[in-house]
Design a protein around this motif. Structure first.
Motif, short mmCIF file in Angstrom:
data_model
loop_
_atom_site.label_atom_id
_atom_site.label_comp_id
_atom_site.label_asym_id
_atom_site.label_seq_id
_atom_site.Cartn_x
_atom_site.Cartn_y
_atom_site.Cartn_z
N ALA A 1 -5.73 -10.14 -6.89
CA ALA A 1 -6.99 -9.38 -6.90
C ALA A 1 -7.87 -9.68 -5.69
O ALA A 1 -9.06 -9.97 -5.81
CB ALA A 1 -7.76 -9.67 -8.20
N THR A 2 -7.28 -9.59 -4.50
CA THR A 2 -8.02 -9.94 -3.28
C THR A 2 -8.30 -8.75 -2.37
O THR A 2 -9.08 -8.87 -1.43
CB THR A 2 -7.24 -11.02 -2.50
OG1 THR A 2 -8.06 -11.56 -1.49
CG2 THR A 2 -5.99 -10.43 -1.85
N LEU A 3 -7.70 -7.58 -2.64
CA LEU A 3 -7.81 -6.43 -1.75
C LEU A 3 -8.57 -5.28 -2.40
O LEU A 3 -8.50 -5.07 -3.62
CB LEU A 3 -6.42 -5.93 -1.35
CG LEU A 3 -5.53 -6.89 -0.57
CD1 LEU A 3 -4.16 -6.25 -0.34
CD2 LEU A 3 -6.15 -7.30 0.75
N ASP A 4 -9.24 -4.50 -1.55
CA ASP A 4 -9.94 -3.30 -2.01
C ASP A 4 -9.13 -2.03 -1.80
O ASP A 4 -9.44 -0.99 -2.39
CB ASP A 4 -11.26 -3.14 -1.24
CG ASP A 4 -12.19 -4.32 -1.45
OD1 ASP A 4 -12.62 -4.53 -2.60
OD2 ASP A 4 -12.47 -5.05 -0.47
N ALA A 5 -8.08 -2.11 -0.98
CA ALA A 5 -7.28 -0.91 -0.70
C ALA A 5 -5.97 -1.29 -0.03
O ALA A 5 -5.86 -2.34 0.61
CB ALA A 5 -8.06 0.05 0.21
N VAL A 6 -4.99 -0.41 -0.19
CA VAL A 6 -3.70 -0.54 0.48
C VAL A 6 -3.35 0.81 1.09
O VAL A 6 -3.43 1.85 0.42
CB VAL A 6 -2.58 -0.96 -0.49
CG1 VAL A 6 -1.23 -0.94 0.21
CG2 VAL A 6 -2.86 -2.35 -1.07
N PHE A 7 -2.97 0.78 2.36
CA PHE A 7 -2.45 1.96 3.05
C PHE A 7 -0.98 1.72 3.31
O PHE A 7 -0.59 0.64 3.79
CB PHE A 7 -3.20 2.18 4.36
CG PHE A 7 -2.75 3.38 5.13
CD1 PHE A 7 -3.08 4.65 4.71
CD2 PHE A 7 -2.00 3.25 6.29
CE1 PHE A 7 -2.67 5.77 5.42
CE2 PHE A 7 -1.59 4.35 7.01
CZ PHE A 7 -1.93 5.62 6.58
N ALA A 8 -0.13 2.69 2.99
CA ALA A 8 1.31 2.51 3.15
C ALA A 8 1.90 3.79 3.73
O ALA A 8 2.07 4.79 3.02
CB ALA A 8 1.97 2.18 1.82
N ALA A 9 2.20 3.77 5.03
CA ALA A 9 2.76 4.94 5.71
C ALA A 9 4.28 4.82 5.77
O ALA A 9 4.81 3.87 6.34
CB ALA A 9 2.19 5.04 7.12
N GLY A 10 4.97 5.77 5.16
CA GLY A 10 6.42 5.81 5.23
C GLY A 10 7.09 4.64 4.55
O GLY A 10 8.26 4.36 4.83
N LEU A 11 6.39 3.96 3.66
CA LEU A 11 6.91 2.71 3.10
C LEU A 11 7.88 2.92 1.95
O LEU A 11 8.97 2.33 1.93
CB LEU A 11 5.74 1.84 2.61
CG LEU A 11 6.13 0.55 1.88
CD1 LEU A 11 6.74 -0.45 2.86
CD2 LEU A 11 4.91 -0.04 1.17
N ILE A 12 7.52 3.75 1.01
CA ILE A 12 8.21 3.73 -0.29
C ILE A 12 9.69 4.08 -0.17
O ILE A 12 10.52 3.56 -0.92
CB ILE A 12 7.47 4.64 -1.30
CG1 ILE A 12 7.95 4.35 -2.72
CG2 ILE A 12 7.62 6.11 -0.93
CD1 ILE A 12 7.06 4.93 -3.79
N SER A 13 10.05 4.91 0.79
CA SER A 13 11.45 5.30 0.94
C SER A 13 12.32 4.18 1.49
O SER A 13 13.55 4.27 1.44
CB SER A 13 11.56 6.52 1.86
OG SER A 13 10.85 7.62 1.33
N HIS A 14 11.70 3.14 2.03
CA HIS A 14 12.46 2.04 2.64
C HIS A 14 12.42 0.76 1.81
O HIS A 14 12.88 -0.28 2.27
CB HIS A 14 11.91 1.76 4.04
CG HIS A 14 12.07 2.90 4.99
ND1 HIS A 14 13.28 3.26 5.54
CD2 HIS A 14 11.16 3.80 5.45
CE1 HIS A 14 13.11 4.31 6.32
NE2 HIS A 14 11.84 4.66 6.28
N LEU A 15 11.90 0.83 0.60
CA LEU A 15 11.81 -0.35 -0.25
C LEU A 15 13.09 -0.56 -1.03
O LEU A 15 13.58 0.38 -1.68
CB LEU A 15 10.64 -0.20 -1.22
CG LEU A 15 9.24 -0.18 -0.61
CD1 LEU A 15 8.22 0.23 -1.65
CD2 LEU A 15 8.89 -1.53 0.01
N PRO A 16 13.65 -1.77 -1.03
CA PRO A 16 14.84 -2.04 -1.85
C PRO A 16 14.57 -1.86 -3.34
O PRO A 16 15.45 -1.44 -4.08
CB PRO A 16 15.18 -3.50 -1.52
CG PRO A 16 14.52 -3.78 -0.23
CD PRO A 16 13.29 -2.92 -0.19
#
Length: 208
Positions: A114-129
């Protein structure tokens, strides 16, 4: 892991990702020179404020980092995480002092709960194992109400055409597949856009 121990499927997939992006890091941004305004529009959707803490998950060469810094101001905390050392080298070289860079798997982040206010993820999800595992980890490090933007500068159909593929019903980024995946990981899908010019799924961290 000793040299004689076979890599798990998860670790083998991470190794393939590192090899793929490592070989392309130096000229990655030159391949897609016109994507900047789309990144800026997607980051606006996060609703970042002065002083916020934000993670660029799978930050690559750091294209989003100056935009995230501008949105959070000098008092904000901007982090970039990536599994590919060559990509982080490019990010550090191109955007010195803009963010704290982490050589880290997005499913195993060296961050407190619980340390972040936001996450930006460009093109990430398709490359996750393991996308479900990574989304749970991103939820872990986010405060309730934090924003998540899963982004790509072109939509699913345009990206598939670029690679000579056809879309299938199993595509993880399709809304009927993504929504339950996000829900199970602790996120609520708020909006979903998939056009030729942009893919953007914006979600909110639900209360634990």
């Amino acid at each position: 892991m000793s040299p004689s121990t076979p890599a798990s499927p998860y670790e083998a997939e991470l190794a393939r990702t590192r090899a793929f992006f490592g070989a392309r890091a130096a000229d990655w941004d030159a391949r897609f020179p016109d994507d900047g305004p789309r990144y800026a529009a997607a980051i606006t959707e996060l609703g970042l404020r002065e002083g916020d803490s934000v993670l660029d998950a799978g930050c690559g060469t750091g294209r989003a980092l100056p935009l995230l810094r501008a949105a959070t101001g000098p008092s904000g905390r901007v982090l970039g995480a990536d599994v590919t050392p060559e990509m982080l080298h490019e990010a550090a070289t191109r955007h010195p002092g803009t963010a704290t860079l982490l050589l880290a798997d997005c499913a195993r982040l060296p961050l407190p709960d619980a340390t972040l206010d936001a996450v930006f993820a460009a093109g990430l999800i398709s490359h996750l194992p393991d996308p479900a595992r990574a989304l749970r980890e991103l939820a872990r490090v986010c405060r309730p109400g934090a924003a998540l933007a899963l982004f790509h500068p072109v939509g699913r159909a345009a990206l598939a055409a670029r690679h000579g593929r056809e879309l299938t019903p199993e595509d993880l980024r399709a809304e009927p597949n993504l929504r339950p995946l996000l829900t199970a990981a602790g996120w609520r899908l708020d909006s979903y856009t998939d056009t030729n010019d942009q893919y953007l799924a914006r979600a909110t961290r639900a209360n634990p």
